[in-house]
Design a protein around this motif. Structure first.
Motif, PDB file in Angstrom:
ATOM      1  N   THR A 111       0.847  -1.163   0.340  1.00 40.13           N
ATOM      2  CA  THR A 111      -0.264   0.158  -0.195  1.00 40.13           C
ATOM      3  C   THR A 111       0.725   0.998   0.355  1.00 40.13           C
ATOM      4  O   THR A 111       2.024   1.231   0.768  1.00 40.13           O
ATOM      5  CB  THR A 111      -1.351  -0.050   1.064  1.00 40.13           C
ATOM      6  OG1 THR A 111      -1.487  -1.462   1.342  1.00 40.13           O
ATOM      7  CG2 THR A 111      -2.038   1.097   1.255  1.00 40.13           C
ATOM      8  N   PHE A 112       0.752   2.083  -1.169  1.00 38.91           N
ATOM      9  CA  PHE A 112       1.098   3.063  -1.540  1.00 38.91           C
ATOM     10  C   PHE A 112       0.871   4.801  -1.541  1.00 38.91           C
ATOM     11  O   PHE A 112      -0.293   4.375  -2.207  1.00 38.91           O
ATOM     12  CB  PHE A 112       2.524   3.181  -2.620  1.00 38.91           C
ATOM     13  CG  PHE A 112       3.216   1.627  -2.397  1.00 38.91           C
ATOM     14  CD1 PHE A 112       4.526   1.885  -2.047  1.00 38.91           C
ATOM     15  CD2 PHE A 112       3.308   0.329  -3.120  1.00 38.91           C
ATOM     16  CE1 PHE A 112       5.040   1.193  -2.041  1.00 38.91           C
ATOM     17  CE2 PHE A 112       3.686  -0.474  -3.713  1.00 38.91           C
ATOM     18  CZ  PHE A 112       5.300  -0.298  -2.472  1.00 38.91           C
ATOM     19  N   GLY A 113       0.843   5.723  -0.794  1.00 38.12           N
ATOM     20  CA  GLY A 113       0.538   6.963  -0.840  1.00 38.12           C
ATOM     21  C   GLY A 113       2.000   7.733  -1.733  1.00 38.12           C
ATOM     22  O   GLY A 113       2.313   7.820  -1.013  1.00 38.12           O
ATOM     23  N   ALA A 114       1.589   8.143  -2.702  1.00 40.12           N
ATOM     24  CA  ALA A 114       1.893   9.342  -3.271  1.00 40.12           C
ATOM     25  C   ALA A 114       2.017  10.285  -3.808  1.00 40.12           C
ATOM     26  O   ALA A 114       1.557  10.668  -5.015  1.00 40.12           O
ATOM     27  CB  ALA A 114       3.299   7.760  -4.398  1.00 40.12           C
ATOM     28  N   GLY A 115       0.438  10.983  -3.680  1.00 42.39           N
ATOM     29  CA  GLY A 115      -0.444  12.335  -3.867  1.00 42.39           C
ATOM     30  C   GLY A 115      -1.157  11.521  -4.423  1.00 42.39           C
ATOM     31  O   GLY A 115      -1.598  10.354  -3.653  1.00 42.39           O
ATOM     32  N   CYS A 116      -1.884  12.318  -4.975  1.00 39.63           N
ATOM     33  CA  CYS A 116      -3.288  11.486  -5.838  1.00 39.63           C
ATOM     34  C   CYS A 116      -3.085  10.270  -6.519  1.00 39.63           C
ATOM     35  O   CYS A 116      -2.061  10.001  -7.179  1.00 39.63           O
ATOM     36  CB  CYS A 116      -3.566  12.799  -6.960  1.00 39.63           C
ATOM     37  SG  CYS A 116      -4.435  12.248  -8.098  1.00 39.63           S
TER      38      CYS A 116
ATOM     39  N   VAL B 242      -4.602   6.548  -1.204  1.00 38.83           N
ATOM     40  CA  VAL B 242      -3.107   5.685  -1.837  1.00 38.83           C
ATOM     41  C   VAL B 242      -4.158   4.169  -2.687  1.00 38.83           C
ATOM     42  O   VAL B 242      -4.856   4.272  -2.943  1.00 38.83           O
ATOM     43  CB  VAL B 242      -3.352   4.253  -0.120  1.00 38.83           C
ATOM     44  CG1 VAL B 242      -2.708   5.333   0.736  1.00 38.83           C
ATOM     45  CG2 VAL B 242      -4.360   3.925   0.441  1.00 38.83           C
ATOM     46  N   LEU B 243      -2.893   3.766  -2.862  1.00 39.15           N
ATOM     47  CA  LEU B 243      -3.444   2.579  -4.051  1.00 39.15           C
ATOM     48  C   LEU B 243      -2.408   1.111  -3.041  1.00 39.15           C
ATOM     49  O   LEU B 243      -1.405   1.123  -3.106  1.00 39.15           O
ATOM     50  CB  LEU B 243      -2.325   2.807  -5.693  1.00 39.15           C
ATOM     51  CG  LEU B 243      -2.355   1.172  -6.098  1.00 39.15           C
ATOM     52  CD1 LEU B 243      -4.000   1.568  -6.544  1.00 39.15           C
ATOM     53  CD2 LEU B 243      -0.943   1.228  -7.420  1.00 39.15           C
TER      54      LEU B 243
ATOM     55  N   ARG C  68      10.363   5.960  -6.799  1.00 39.03           N
ATOM     56  CA  ARG C  68      11.076   7.138  -8.637  1.00 39.03           C
ATOM     57  C   ARG C  68       9.986   7.933  -8.608  1.00 39.03           C
ATOM     58  O   ARG C  68       9.790   8.881  -9.465  1.00 39.03           O
ATOM     59  CB  ARG C  68      11.364   5.978  -9.622  1.00 39.03           C
ATOM     60  CG  ARG C  68      12.649   5.664  -9.538  1.00 39.03           C
ATOM     61  CD  ARG C  68      13.122   4.940 -10.576  1.00 39.03           C
ATOM     62  NE  ARG C  68      12.779   5.643 -12.058  1.00 39.03           N
ATOM     63  CZ  ARG C  68      12.565   4.952 -12.981  1.00 39.03           C
ATOM     64  NH1 ARG C  68      12.556   3.848 -13.179  1.00 39.03           N
ATOM     65  NH2 ARG C  68      12.457   5.674 -14.100  1.00 39.03           N
ATOM     66  N   MET C  69       8.019   7.596  -8.569  1.00 37.10           N
ATOM     67  CA  MET C  69       7.728   7.902  -9.461  1.00 37.10           C
ATOM     68  C   MET C  69       6.746   9.322  -8.947  1.00 37.10           C
ATOM     69  O   MET C  69       5.883   9.597  -9.219  1.00 37.10           O
ATOM     70  CB  MET C  69       6.299   7.022  -9.449  1.00 37.10           C
ATOM     71  CG  MET C  69       5.717   6.359  -8.901  1.00 37.10           C
ATOM     72  SD  MET C  69       4.601   7.360  -7.820  1.00 37.10           S
ATOM     73  CE  MET C  69       3.476   7.324  -9.111  1.00 37.10           C
ATOM     74  N   HIS C  70       7.188   9.479  -7.560  1.00 41.47           N
ATOM     75  CA  HIS C  70       6.433  10.821  -6.905  1.00 41.47           C
ATOM     76  C   HIS C  70       7.740  11.538  -6.131  1.00 41.47           C
ATOM     77  O   HIS C  70       9.127  11.286  -6.007  1.00 41.47           O
ATOM     78  CB  HIS C  70       5.571  10.679  -5.590  1.00 41.47           C
ATOM     79  CG  HIS C  70       6.010   9.697  -5.243  1.00 41.47           C
ATOM     80  ND1 HIS C  70       6.836   9.286  -4.655  1.00 41.47           N
ATOM     81  CD2 HIS C  70       5.852  10.683  -3.506  1.00 41.47           C
ATOM     82  CE1 HIS C  70       7.356   8.942  -3.322  1.00 41.47           C
ATOM     83  NE2 HIS C  70       6.647   9.507  -2.294  1.00 41.47           N
TER      84      HIS C  70
ATOM     85  N   SER D  96       3.237  11.544   1.116  1.00 41.43           N
ATOM     86  CA  SER D  96       3.844  10.034   0.940  1.00 41.43           C
ATOM     87  C   SER D  96       4.557   9.299   1.935  1.00 41.43           C
ATOM     88  O   SER D  96       4.926   9.810   3.354  1.00 41.43           O
ATOM     89  CB  SER D  96       4.825  10.990   0.746  1.00 41.43           C
ATOM     90  OG  SER D  96       6.763   9.777   0.077  1.00 41.43           O
ATOM     91  N   VAL D  97       3.513   8.372   2.040  1.00 42.66           N
ATOM     92  CA  VAL D  97       3.514   6.997   2.834  1.00 42.66           C
ATOM     93  C   VAL D  97       3.552   5.766   2.528  1.00 42.66           C
ATOM     94  O   VAL D  97       2.862   5.610   1.473  1.00 42.66           O
ATOM     95  CB  VAL D  97       2.138   7.272   3.716  1.00 42.66           C
ATOM     96  CG1 VAL D  97       1.202   7.411   2.913  1.00 42.66           C
ATOM     97  CG2 VAL D  97       2.343   6.849   4.836  1.00 42.66           C
ATOM     98  N   ILE D  98       4.057   4.739   3.610  1.00 40.39           N
ATOM     99  CA  ILE D  98       4.220   3.825   2.630  1.00 40.39           C
ATOM    100  C   ILE D  98       3.330   2.703   4.132  1.00 40.39           C
ATOM    101  O   ILE D  98       4.201   3.312   5.094  1.00 40.39           O
ATOM    102  CB  ILE D  98       5.668   3.440   2.179  1.00 40.39           C
ATOM    103  CG1 ILE D  98       6.144   3.662   1.087  1.00 40.39           C
ATOM    104  CG2 ILE D  98       5.942   1.408   2.810  1.00 40.39           C
ATOM    105  CD1 ILE D  98       8.137   3.253   1.121  1.00 40.39           C
TER     106      ILE D  98
END
Length: 171
Positions: A13-18, A63-64, A84-86, A104-106
């Protein structure tokens, strides 16, 4: 135990903005190697709607959440791509999107994921590929629930190719 872990899959589970851009980039990078993709909310205490989360008062992050087979895809590869992607150096912000919901969160699902995420964060910071201090939170998912976002958020940029997205590859 979730249905994914019963099937021999692991969650990440990743939070990288939108979450629209996060989903788009992970789909493009990993495609069929990921068994499921879901845009949602995590970090808050109770179920919330997109409208609620946008207030910044729920403590949820966009999150995704993905599932994958660990013998086919390494968790470390997912984490390296996440960095890399944010922009992991901006606190509670990605581009024009501001607020704790864009942090930004994992969210880690095992102690091993926690160890790997912290190790890779430290490696990326030391590499100099990221300018500035990484502020990504690495937080255990224990006791937290993932809440799937409303159906129109799933595959949003696939269904709305002209939709807004702040994401890009940083290195």
């Amino acid at each position: 135990m979730t249905a994914a872990t019963k099937a021999g899959l692991e969650l990440a589970t990743f939070g990288a903005g939108c979450f629209w851009g996060t989903e788009k980039y992970f789909r493009k990078q990993f495609g069929a190697n990921l068994k499921s993709f879901a845009a949602g909310y995590m970090g808050g205490a109770s179920k919330a709607t997109y409208k609620d989360v946008c207030t910044g008062m729920t403590n949820h992050a966009e999150v995704l959440q993905v599932s994958y087979e660990p013998n086919q895809l390494a968790y470390g590869d997912l984490v390296r791509f996440f960095f890399r992607m944010h922009d992991p150096t901006t606190l509670n912000r990605q581009g024009n999107d501001q607020g704790t919901q864009y942090r930004s969160v994992i969210f880690t699902h095992t102690k091993e994921q926690q160890r790997i995420a912290e190790q890779i964060r430290d490696e990326v910071q030391a590499s100099g590929k990221i300018k500035g201090k990484i502020v990504t939170q690495i937080q255990s998912a224990d006791g937290l629930q993932f809440f799937m976002a409303e159906p129109y958020h799933q595959r949003y940029l696939e269904n709305h190719p002209d939709g807004y997205c702040n994401h890009k590859l940083y290195y």
